[in-house]
Each structure stands twice: as C-alpha cells, then as structure tokens.
Enzyme design. Sequence first.
Site, mmCIF file in Angstrom:
data_model
loop_
_atom_site.group_PDB
_atom_site.id
_atom_site.type_symbol
_atom_site.label_atom_id
_atom_site.label_comp_id
_atom_site.label_asym_id
_atom_site.label_seq_id
_atom_site.Cartn_x
_atom_site.Cartn_y
_atom_site.Cartn_z
ATOM 1 N N ASP A 93 0.862 -1.171 0.000
ATOM 2 C CA ASP A 93 0.000 0.000 0.000
ATOM 3 C C ASP A 93 0.903 1.226 0.000
ATOM 4 O O ASP A 93 2.051 1.159 0.408
ATOM 5 C CB ASP A 93 -0.925 -0.015 1.237
ATOM 6 C CG ASP A 93 -2.051 1.008 1.096
ATOM 7 O OD1 ASP A 93 -2.905 1.078 1.986
ATOM 8 O OD2 ASP A 93 -2.054 1.738 0.080
ATOM 9 N N ASP A 267 -8.037 -7.018 1.354
ATOM 10 C CA ASP A 267 -7.010 -7.137 2.403
ATOM 11 C C ASP A 267 -7.565 -6.534 3.690
ATOM 12 O O ASP A 267 -8.401 -5.608 3.634
ATOM 13 C CB ASP A 267 -5.743 -6.354 2.008
ATOM 14 C CG ASP A 267 -5.844 -4.905 2.474
ATOM 15 O OD1 ASP A 267 -6.484 -4.117 1.735
ATOM 16 O OD2 ASP A 267 -5.352 -4.590 3.576
ATOM 17 N N CYS A 305 -13.088 -26.989 10.897
ATOM 18 C CA CYS A 305 -11.872 -26.411 10.323
ATOM 19 C C CYS A 305 -10.747 -27.438 10.253
ATOM 20 O O CYS A 305 -10.569 -28.254 11.162
ATOM 21 C CB CYS A 305 -11.423 -25.219 11.179
ATOM 22 S SG CYS A 305 -9.927 -24.428 10.560
ATOM 23 N N CYS A 307 -7.482 -26.519 9.827
ATOM 24 C CA CYS A 307 -6.188 -25.826 9.977
ATOM 25 C C CYS A 307 -5.334 -26.543 11.027
ATOM 26 O O CYS A 307 -5.820 -27.333 11.841
ATOM 27 C CB CYS A 307 -6.393 -24.365 10.344
ATOM 28 S SG CYS A 307 -6.634 -24.028 12.103
ATOM 29 N N CYS A 310 -6.673 -26.199 14.633
ATOM 30 C CA CYS A 310 -7.892 -26.958 14.957
ATOM 31 C C CYS A 310 -7.673 -28.466 14.912
ATOM 32 O O CYS A 310 -8.373 -29.227 15.581
ATOM 33 C CB CYS A 310 -9.016 -26.574 13.989
ATOM 34 S SG CYS A 310 -9.601 -24.900 14.271
ATOM 35 N N HIS A 336 -5.422 -19.902 12.644
ATOM 36 C CA HIS A 336 -6.824 -20.266 12.393
ATOM 37 C C HIS A 336 -7.575 -19.167 11.630
ATOM 38 O O HIS A 336 -8.231 -19.426 10.613
ATOM 39 C CB HIS A 336 -7.574 -20.560 13.696
ATOM 40 C CG HIS A 336 -9.045 -20.698 13.433
ATOM 41 N ND1 HIS A 336 -9.596 -21.835 12.866
ATOM 42 C CD2 HIS A 336 -10.054 -19.810 13.568
ATOM 43 C CE1 HIS A 336 -10.890 -21.637 12.669
ATOM 44 N NE2 HIS A 336 -11.200 -20.424 13.091
HETATM 45 C C1 LIG Z 1 -11.985 -3.134 9.527
HETATM 46 C C2 LIG Z 1 -10.836 -2.804 10.463
HETATM 47 C C3 LIG Z 1 -10.605 -3.806 11.611
HETATM 48 O O1 LIG Z 1 -9.671 -2.719 9.703
HETATM 49 C C4 LIG Z 1 -8.869 -1.822 10.392
HETATM 50 C C5 LIG Z 1 -9.799 -0.854 11.104
HETATM 51 C C6 LIG Z 1 -9.949 0.469 10.418
HETATM 52 O O2 LIG Z 1 -9.995 0.197 9.033
HETATM 53 C C7 LIG Z 1 -8.770 -0.269 8.512
HETATM 54 C C8 LIG Z 1 -9.139 -0.974 7.228
HETATM 55 N N1 LIG Z 1 -9.775 -0.038 6.335
HETATM 56 C C9 LIG Z 1 -9.101 0.530 5.328
HETATM 57 N N2 LIG Z 1 -9.662 1.429 4.485
HETATM 58 C C10 LIG Z 1 -8.677 1.821 3.654
HETATM 59 C C11 LIG Z 1 -8.671 2.796 2.644
HETATM 60 C C12 LIG Z 1 -7.473 3.058 1.950
HETATM 61 C C13 LIG Z 1 -7.382 4.083 0.954
HETATM 62 O O3 LIG Z 1 -8.354 4.817 0.644
HETATM 63 N N3 LIG Z 1 -6.181 4.286 0.352
HETATM 64 C C14 LIG Z 1 -5.085 3.530 0.647
HETATM 65 N N4 LIG Z 1 -3.926 3.792 -0.010
HETATM 66 N N5 LIG Z 1 -5.126 2.543 1.568
HETATM 67 C C15 LIG Z 1 -6.304 2.299 2.255
HETATM 68 C C16 LIG Z 1 -6.325 1.313 3.259
HETATM 69 C C17 LIG Z 1 -7.508 1.094 3.967
HETATM 70 N N6 LIG Z 1 -7.813 0.276 5.030
HETATM 71 O O4 LIG Z 1 -7.837 0.779 8.285
HETATM 72 C C18 LIG Z 1 -6.818 0.690 9.292
HETATM 73 C C19 LIG Z 1 -6.905 1.900 10.169
HETATM 74 C C20 LIG Z 1 -5.451 0.466 8.671
HETATM 75 O O5 LIG Z 1 -7.073 -0.456 10.058
HETATM 76 C C21 LIG Z 1 -8.016 -1.184 9.396
HETATM 77 O O6 LIG Z 1 -11.059 -1.512 11.036
#
Ligand SMILES: CC1(C)O[C@@H]2[C@@H](CO[C@@]3(CNc4nc5cc6c(=O)[nH]c(N)nc6cc5[nH]4)OC(C)(C)O[C@@H]23)O1
Length: 373
Positions: A93, A267, A305, A307, A310, A336
């Site tokens: 990223d 991801d 599962c 894995c 498990c 897991h």
């Molecule tokens: C769901 C869960 C547990 O995932 C956690 C926490 C808060 O959400 C996450 C996951 N959401 C997430 N949205 C994104 C949007 C972008 C984006 O617009 N641009 C680029 N370059 N990278 C991104 C990476 C992203 N990750 O973001 C962090 C803060 C990295 O932790 C993750 O809630």
Amino acid sequence: MAVKYELIKTCAQTGARLGRLHTPHGVIDTPTFMPVGTQASVKGMSPEELKTLGAQIILSNTYHLFLRPGHELVKEAGGLHRFMNWDRPILTDSGGFQVFSLSEMRKITEEGVQFRSHINGDKLSLTPESATQVQNALGADIIMAFDECPPYPAEYEYVKQSTERTSRWAERCLKAHSRSHDQALFGIVQGGMHADLRKQSALDLTSLDFPGYAMGGLSVGEPKHFMYEMLEETIPYLPGNKPRYLMGVGSPDALIEGSIRGVDMFDCVLPTRIARNGTLMTSQGRMVVRNAKYTNDFGPMDPECSCYACRNYSRAYIRHLIKADEMFGLRLTTIHNLHFLVNLMVQVREAIREDRLGTFREEFFEKYGMADN
Ligand SMILES: CC1(C)O[C@@H]2[C@@H](CO[C@@]3(CNc4nc5cc6c(=O)[nH]c(N)nc6cc5[nH]4)OC(C)(C)O[C@@H]23)O1
C-alpha cells in the site's frame, strides 16, 4: 511479464467473477483475501505457515517500511521478497492512508503530505513521486498510487477537492513509476460516499489506463450498506479485464458481499488483529476463546476447520496459553483466522465456478449469523 488479469468466468447467479492474476512471483486465484504483513511480517507467521494455510499474496506497507528500516536498506537486502524470504507475490500500500491513520501533525498540500513519524517524531514527507520511488525500491509485484483517503464522515466539498487532487496525484505516480521493474502500479478510486464523485474518480483513473484499480476511502467506519452502494456505483465504470481491489475489507460477510459485486482482491488486518485478543472467526460465527466457558472444553476451536491449530489443539489449551500470555496461543489463533478467510475464498471461488454464489451466501450467513462480523 508484469501483472496480467485473466477472467475465467462470471457467476450466472451474481456479478462475481472467477479469475487468475499472473504476476512475476506467481499466480493468484481471485477473488482472493490477502493477509497483511504491515512491517514485512504477517505478525507471528512464518512464510511456510502462510503457504500451508494457502496464502497466495501478502501485503506490506510503504509508510511503515519508509519509516523503519527504510526502503534503501530493503533495497540493499535485495528487495522485500528477499528481505522477508517470501517468494510469492507481494502488494504494497502506498502510505497515504497510514499517514492519516497513524502519524501526528500532518499537513496536506498539492505537493503531498508532511507529517511527523509516529515512531520518533521526525518531520517527514511523502509525495506521489517519493511514494512511488519507495515502492519501486521495495520491489513488490503490485504497488499502489499515492492517494488521500478522506476521513468519514466528510463534507461533500472536501471529498470533491480531495478526490480531484488524488486523480492529479495518480497521474504523477504514473510518470514517476520506473518501468525498469516488472511492477504493476494500480490506481485507487476515491469519492467518499458520493456516487457522482465515485464515477468521476473512476473515469479520471481509467483514462490513465492502469493495470488494476483499487477502491479506497471505504471500510473507514461507514455503515456497510454505504460501502456496498459505493461498489455498485463504481464497478460499472471499471474495465472488466482488469482486477478490482477493495482496500481494508476482511470480515466474512463483506468478503462475500464484495465478491458478489465483482471485487477480485481484499485485504484487512481484522483476522490477525482480533486473533491477538483471542477472538476467532468460526463456521458458527465469532468466538472469544479466552472466555471462561471454554476452560474445560477439549474440542477444537472450530469442528469444521482443517487448519493446523484446529487439528492439533483444544479450546482449553489455547485459552490457557492466552491467559498465561504464551506467544504460541496467539500464533494458533492467527493461523486459524487466516486459514478461515483464505479457505472462505476457496469456497467462494468454488461457488462462482458452479454458479451458486448467491445460494452460498444464504447458507453461510445462516450458519455464521448476520451479526456485524
Ligand atoms: C476493519 C478494520 C478492523 O480494519 C482496520 C480498522 C480500520 O480500518 C482499517 C481498514 N480499512 C481501510 N480502508 C482503507 C482505505 C485506503 C485508501 O483509501 N487508500 C489507501 N492507499 N489505503 C487504504 C487502506 C484502507 N484500510 O484501516 C486501518 C486503520 C489500517 O485499520 C483497518 O477496522
């Protein structure tokens, strides 16, 4: 050969598609879930364990590796694959998002982002050019354009300005991207929760002809139905012969719903993050194995599962390890949870192959529970 997407078939029941993503370090079956190894390690997992549970590609992060140990050191080590002894595909990223979710004092201008390191407070900056050059040095197979992920919620006008700037940054990334490597630079669609801005962002980026497109600015605290609506508003404007990557999504329901809407790559830190506090994703829904009710439970975490955890260890043993603060306990819960999501995508691909992903969704939600997972 850079990155090439091969569409195998589209599910007759839904908008899902079965594909294969060919990269210099191997082939990825899509739809796929990519474990996150932010600092060049999927926390607690060896490459062999990741391969055993079926991971075909993992993520790492420009922001973190730029701060520590620095991209020059990774380059000197022979690149990220060599450095972390992972010979399969890697996606990095681009760092924009992490600047906003991790660093103090950051200032965003047309040039890029200035911020203080969350590690030692150093004043640093990332620009579309430098973020691309860092990723070229790290050597991942797929690298991401440098973008701004607008906060949620945010004013329409702010999202509009930010999204237009992200499109200008995307063009600068393309210009800076060194072709000497076999790396594919993916564009990132923004637009917040606004259909018109999502469409415009998709049109701007597809006019630059990237080899793949991510949808960013989602999974940032919005209700899930907003995320699904934005997928439906964006994907029709993305080319069918290129991969679509939904960033930051990793709950079972969202992986299924995203696949149904035509997403190929996902991801998220979710499975590894919740594993570290003893929360498991199982075929019967979420389970907190450290709960007292599992003290004398000598069955597996998930009876369905296959894995390593498990097959060989009981809930009682894993609960004991976590209570005793034994590292091995969190390694087992991580194995897991990652296996659960990687295996879920195996089942999703099977369902697409057999034109029954809609039916699979109903059956899975019935067992897993529709709770927000
Ligand atoms: C769901 C869960 C547990 O995932 C956690 C926490 C808060 O959400 C996450 C996951 N959401 C997430 N949205 C994104 C949007 C972008 C984006 O617009 N641009 C680029 N370059 N990278 C991104 C990476 C992203 N990750 O973001 C962090 C803060 C990295 O932790 C993750 O809630």
